[in-house]
Design a protein around this motif. Sequence first.
Motif: not given
Ligand code: COA
Length: 300
Positions: A240, A243-245, A267, A272-275, A278-279, A281-282
Amino acid sequence: MTSTAGQQRARFAALDPLLPPPPPLPPGDPVEAGGAAGTIAHVRFASGSWQRLWSPARLQILSAILPLDAGAGMSALLSAWRERIALADTAPDSSCTVTWPSRDVVVARALLDHGLAPQLALAVRAPAKGAAHTVSGVTVRDSTHGDLEEITDLRFEELRYTSFVGHGVVRPGAKALLAEEVRRGLHFGGRVWIAEEEGVTVGMVTGGKRSPVSGDALAGRLPPGEWGYLGTLAVTAAARSRGIGRALTAVAHDELFSPSLRGTFVSYNPTNPLSPVFWHRQGYRPLWTTWAVSPAAALR
Ligand SMILES: CC(C)(COP(=O)(O)OP(=O)(O)OC[C@H]1O[C@@H](n2cnc3c(N)ncnc32)[C@H](O)[C@@H]1OP(=O)(O)O)[C@@H](O)C(=O)NCCC(=O)NCCS
């Protein structure tokens, strides 16, 4: 004189231009209070069913048409609802839910005050191709039947993560249900893109196209027309934040794009502290939020 339904239509249109006109109240037990009208639909998912991985076994779904003072209307409706719950059996493994426009913060206040928590957001993005993004050493490609095991593992990991921060429930047999869903998806041509690094699968995203059809889950949620969607997105914990997501999402957006597309939707769980970050920013932003409370908690 403007009807309450007409007032709600006008409020929704003013709140958010992407909200479609609200449909009539769905079937269910009628409830009225404070100038608001609602229905409560009761849903029970079968033991061992796919839906039980993403929901409690029982749901009470409140739909509402609110008066001009929408916060007071929702509050009155929730109080009336609570009185009913108090008289009924507060079964374990159950939840009461309300899905409401995310930008209606006046109503959000009433929902919070009655103990509901935001559980799921339906978020939308304007139609656009993905901004190409590559990660050195990582390849993104269409999946094949040979990827079934790795996709299932990643989906299980996503379910497990979601079970801590949202609506996922890891039940006995979850992995077999996920494997069956993945097999069916691949068989019927569902799109799954995977990310590979040195031959190891490090991420996946599912996607496709859907149009809201009268009576389905998207009707009244999205404006009519063809929408792309991204379903499960997961990257292995060790890979994680590289940049793979983003790379997976860029390919999916690119391949789902067509000039007639209305947009794409996803959805996610707001807690969720990650998604969510992430979304956002997309290019996604919330349109609807589903709020939930267990009946036992609502009575506390
Ligand atoms: C959500 C998830 C898929 C993101 O994948 P990832 O490969 O870690 O994300 P990336 O590295 O591609 O991040 C892309 C952008 O989001 C930002 N970002 C990602 N996670 C972040 C975080 N926790 N806090 C702040 N920014 C974050 C990155 O800075 C990056 O921005 P940038 O490219 O403009 O610099 C991953 O965290 C994951 O698998 N989480 C657990 C399962 C989950 O939550 N799935 C989603 C369900 S909706």
